[in-house]
Design an enzyme around this catalytic site. Structure first.
Site, short mmCIF file in Angstrom:
data_model
loop_
_atom_site.label_atom_id
_atom_site.label_comp_id
_atom_site.label_asym_id
_atom_site.label_seq_id
_atom_site.Cartn_x
_atom_site.Cartn_y
_atom_site.Cartn_z
N THR A 555 0.70 -1.10 -0.06
CA THR A 555 0.04 0.27 0.10
C THR A 555 0.97 1.33 -0.04
O THR A 555 2.27 1.08 0.10
CB THR A 555 -0.91 0.16 1.23
OG1 THR A 555 -0.01 0.47 2.37
CG2 THR A 555 -1.60 -1.20 1.53
N LYS A 579 6.88 4.08 0.67
CA LYS A 579 7.85 4.88 1.09
C LYS A 579 7.83 5.61 2.31
O LYS A 579 8.68 6.38 2.91
CB LYS A 579 8.06 6.03 0.04
CG LYS A 579 9.02 5.50 -1.12
CD LYS A 579 8.81 6.54 -2.30
CE LYS A 579 7.76 6.68 -3.18
NZ LYS A 579 7.34 5.69 -4.11
N VAL A 609 12.70 3.18 -4.44
CA VAL A 609 13.28 4.00 -5.60
C VAL A 609 13.53 3.17 -6.68
O VAL A 609 14.21 2.11 -6.87
CB VAL A 609 14.80 4.76 -4.92
CG1 VAL A 609 15.52 5.36 -5.97
CG2 VAL A 609 14.93 5.09 -3.60
N ALA A 611 11.51 1.79 -8.58
CA ALA A 611 10.73 0.34 -8.89
C ALA A 611 11.66 -0.75 -8.54
O ALA A 611 12.35 -0.88 -7.86
CB ALA A 611 9.95 0.26 -10.05
N GLY A 664 -1.14 3.12 -14.38
CA GLY A 664 -0.60 2.75 -13.11
C GLY A 664 1.15 3.28 -12.85
O GLY A 664 1.62 2.71 -12.08
N LYS A 682 12.12 9.82 -2.38
CA LYS A 682 13.15 8.93 -3.02
C LYS A 682 14.54 9.23 -2.85
O LYS A 682 15.45 8.60 -2.39
CB LYS A 682 13.15 8.79 -4.46
CG LYS A 682 11.56 7.88 -4.84
CD LYS A 682 11.32 7.69 -6.12
CE LYS A 682 10.06 7.05 -6.48
NZ LYS A 682 9.48 7.10 -7.83
#
Ligand code: ADP
Ligand code: ASP
Ligand code: MG
Length: 816
Positions: A555, A579, A609, A611, A664, A682
């Site tokens: 989530t 994150k 960071v 993906a 997405g 990030k």
């Protein structure tokens, strides 16, 4: 003479007794045999319960006796031909009447002596042997019913009488001298010298068989039971346990002493003395080889033969600075316990000699305390010894194997496997034989401890990884699909059995302890679930207490991020693309790392960071190997990169943002990306992972979206506002084009300072040619001072993020 023993389950019903008959028929061709039989499965326990009820004046004992009666009558009716039935029923009725009379006596005077208890328990075997002998005769197999009270002679230690071998052995030789083809002999029961019924202890039919085999010099003793041998662990606790082919007497003794119920511990001694091999066989799967227990069992290269456990243990801690000066201290302690008939299961003594720790059955606690307090009354009052400390709800886990003494590191491995799974070891004992290492742990840890040790020491086995996942949106469902597709590959190539035990979305949660079918998860989550609550999710996860557990948060939710600390404290690893936890205060971030270290769990967030790109791992490797970060320059927003790459004078900015959202690439709320918050998070994580202390507010960002858009009350309104400001965006793109540059949203960290914002990038710069939704990170370090180390590739999207999470899961799975 052949000696066979059939246990409670093997004779539990007419159907099972028929299987026993088949085995006897097959065996009797090789010569005369004795079949020792237990009571019908469960009957001894029912008799124990009935006698206890009767002694407390509870009429409920009659109900139990009635069940006992019905079970035997039904068995006779199903087993014996109608014409022979009444004779057997007559015998059974007489026994049952006697049993009821004795129980009634107990009920009336409300007293149950050990002597009467043994008398009551003996009926189980008397009944079973009578029925089985009659059944065999009725089936044309000439059988005689042996009477153990005539040849197994014991003392009067009711409940667990000691056999007088001097008297017993010659009596057995004489009794079976005639060598009739088939004897049926009730196990468990014997007689004292003054002709009272005694019993040999629960599970004692095995022992009866061993006594007979030894006295008659049988070539082999066969124990027929309901499993295919002595197994590497208790199959009720460790599903992947398997039968051990060969094992030595000493190893078998050790395993049974520490709880392997399949054989009653005293059974081994008589067989060992005469070197009679014991074979454990499965009545319900005759062809299985079973386990051979003998003097020269081959090790088959195996260091560890098996694991066992005893529950309901208490530890008594006797300590005190004056202990060293007390002569004969240990001798007096153990004598006092032995006189009080307290069985000491385990002993450890600290090298300082200031503490002795004994493990006993919890039911003996008060006996043991009284014995110690009276033996050391003087020393206790003089404070040379502290009051005895008692710790309850414990269990002993033993690792057994004769060969472990030739190998260093077995105990180290045992402790580290338990440590990684958060199992706290309360005491350790290694017998001087070095055939066994035992540890005391809390009772609730037994299953997890046994399973993780089993996986670690029995290589042929698969390693189970238990996944608990919250969040089944874009990334979550992509991950589930990837896990599903890889399941069999991981199983065959990596011996990993990856199980998804729990799934939850914001409304519902579904648990399946043995792992769910990943084809059906949607349906199960929708229809067989319970309402989601993160506290309950955590509580259930902790209660299941499964080994190698991994909690996955897919989530972007702050509430879920707030539970990581609690999860890590359960020694459960956390993997997440969320994150939030890593970008809260520096203190919280550090605290999570510390908790993970302390509880030997992993906290992995590679997908925070870039993906699936290996950004954080690359950075970690640099730092661990002593490199230092000088500068980081990066495009870290796949969605912003996608937007700037696709936005031009022929498109509308709002449409491109919408497209990025639909595919997405953005966070659920695209403003998190457009505001630059996501990029700030990030770069902050990269800075923190470089070893620097920084807070999110220390990072300035230059906004490029008008305030009015950002402040819109809903996402839909936000899109509307974007449309209204199309001119602003068109101007940005036109200016860039005129200058021959591209717009990039860049994060930099240099000389201890970080910033984020849109920049116009020249065509010669490495950031210029960054396609689609790609990310790029340039690390300038001490080792890479001129040409930075570059990590570049797809930096957004459910599939790549899911594969990054998967990679973190595999890192944990392969770590131990
Ligand atoms: P029986 O009635 O035949 O004497 P028991 O119930 O006394 O049988 O013993 C067999 C049971 O012991 C098995 O069904 C199994 O559940 C249990 N058990 C515990 N530990 C072990 C082990 N290491 N190997 C095999 N069985 C075990
Ligand atoms: N019937 C006895 C018991 O249940 C003995 C045995 O089955 O070995 O303990
Ligand atoms: Mg048994």
């Amino acid at each position: 003479m052949q000696v066979l023993k059939f246990g409670g389950t093997s004779v539990a019903s007419a159907k099972n007794i028929t299987l026993v008959k088949d085995i006897i028929v097959q065996k009797k061709d090789a010569g005369s045999l004795i079949a020792v039989v237990s009571a019908l499965g469960g009957i001894t326990t029912q008799l124990v319960n009935a006698s206890l009820l009767a002694s407390s004046g509870d009429e409920g004992y009659l109900k139990l006796l009635n069940q006992v009666e019905q079970k035997h009558i039904k068995t006779v009716q199903e087993l014996i031909s109608v014409k022979a039935q009444s004779k057997t029923l007559g015998k059974v009725k007489i026994l049952l009447n006697d049993l009821e009379d004795i129980c009634r006596g107990v009920f009336l005077i409300q007293e149950l002596t050990a002597k009467t208890s043994d008398k009551i328990l003996s009926f189980g075997e008397k009944l079973s042997s009578t029925i089985i002998a009659d059944f065999l005769n009725d089936s044309g197999i000439n059988s005689s019913l042996a009477q153990p009270q005539e040849f197994i002679i014991t003392d009067n230690n009711y409940g667990r009488a000691n056999v007088d071998f001097g008297v017993t052995v010659p009596k057995i030789s004489a009794y079976f001298g005639e060598q009739l083809p088939v004897y049926i002999c009730p196990g468990f029961i014997a007689s004292s010298k003054d002709n009272q019924w005694t019993t040999l202890g629960r599970g004692g039919s095995d022992y009866t068989a061993a006594i007979l085999a030894s006295a008659l010099n049988a070539a082999e003793l066969e124990i027929w039971t309901d499993v295919s041998g002595m197994m590497t662990a208790d199959p009720r606790l460790v599903r992947s346990a398997y039968a051990i082919n060969e094992i030595s007497y000493e190893e078998a003794m050790e395993l049974s002493h520490f709880g392997a119920k399949v054989i009653y511990p005293p059974t081994i001694q008589p067989a060992l003395e005469k070197s009679i091999p014991i074979r454990i066989k499965n009545t319900f799967s005759k062809e299985d080889a079973g386990t051979l227990i003998s003097a020269n069992a081959s090790a088959n290269g195996q260091l560890i033969k098996g694991l066992s456990s005893i529950q309901n243990i208490a530890l008594l801690n006797v300590s005190g600075s004056g202990m060293v000066g007390i002569p004969n201290f240990s001798h007096r302690l153990f004598r006092a316990l032995s006189n009080a008939k307290v069985n000491v299961v385990l002993i450890t003594q600290a090298s300082s000699e200031h503490t002795i720790c004994v493990g006993i059955d919890a039911s003996d606690i008060s006996k043991a305390l009284t014995a110690i307090e009276s033996e050391f009354a003087f020393e206790l009052s003089a404070r040379k010894i502290n009051p005895v400390e008692v710790e309850k709800e414990l269990a002993i886990i033993a690792l057994v194997g004769a060969n472990m003494k030739e190998q260093v590191g077995v105990s180290g491995n045992m402790f580290s496997v338990l440590g990684q799974n958060g199992v706290n070891i309360k005491a350790i004992a290694q017998g001087s034989s070095e055939r066994n290492i035992s540890v005391v742990v809390h009772e609730k840890e037994v299953k997890k401890a046994l399973n993780s040790l089993h996986e670690s020491f029995f290589l042929s086995d698969k390693r189970v990884i238990n996944v608990f996942m919250i969040g089944v949106g874009n990334v979550g469902s992509a991950l589930i699909e990837q896990l599903r597709k890889q399941k069999s590959y991981l199983s065959t190539h990596h011996h990993i059995d990856l199980r998804v035990v729990a799934l939850a979305n914001s409304r519902k949660m579904y648990f399946q302890e043995r792992g769910m079918d990943l084809k059906e998860w949607k349906n199960k989550l929708e229809h067989e679930s319970e309402p989601m609550s993160s506290e309950l999710f955590l509580q259930k996860m902790a209660e299941l207490n499964l080994r190698n557990s991994i909690f996955i948060d897919n989530t972007a939710n702050a509430d879920i991020a707030s539970v990581y600390n609690g999860v890590l404290k359960e020694s459960i690893s956390v993997v997440t693309p969320n994150k939030i936890a890593c970008t809260n205060s520096y203190e919280e971030y550090l605290n999570l790392k510390k908790t993970a270290l302390k509880y030997k769990a992993k906290f992995l967030f590679e997908t925070n960071v870039g993906a699936g790109l290996p950004v954080i791992n690359t950075l970690n490797d640099l730092i661990k190997s002593g490199d230092e970060i000088i500068k980081i320059q990066a495009v870290l927003s796949g969605s912003l990169n996608f937007i700037f790459n696709n936005f031009n004078e022929n498109t509308r900015f709002a449409d491109i943002v919408r497209q990025a959202q639909e595919e997405g690439y953005t966070e659920p709320d695209p403003r998190i990306d457009l505001s630059g918050v996501d990029v700030k998070r990030k770069i902050l994580i990269l800075i923190r992972e470089s070893g620097l202390n920084m807070e999110i507010d220390d990072i300035p960002s230059r906004a490029f979206i008008p305030k009015e858009c950002m402040n819109a009350p809903t996402i839909e309104e936000f899109f509307k506002k974007l449309e209204e400001h199309e001119d602003t965006f068109q101007k940005m793109i036109a200016d860039a084009k005129k200058a021959g540059k591209k717009i990039k949203y860049v994060a930099t960290f240099n000389k201890g300072k970080a910033e984020t914002g849109v920049q116009l990038i020249e065509s010669s710069h490495p950031l210029y040619n960054l396609e689609g939704k790609d990310n790029i990170v340039l690390f300038t370090t001490k080792r890479y001072p001129e040409q930075p180390l570059v990590v570049k590739g797809a930096g957004a999207g459910a599939e790549v993020t899911a594969s990054g999470i998967f990679a973190d899961i595999m890192r944990i799975a392969n770590a131990n």
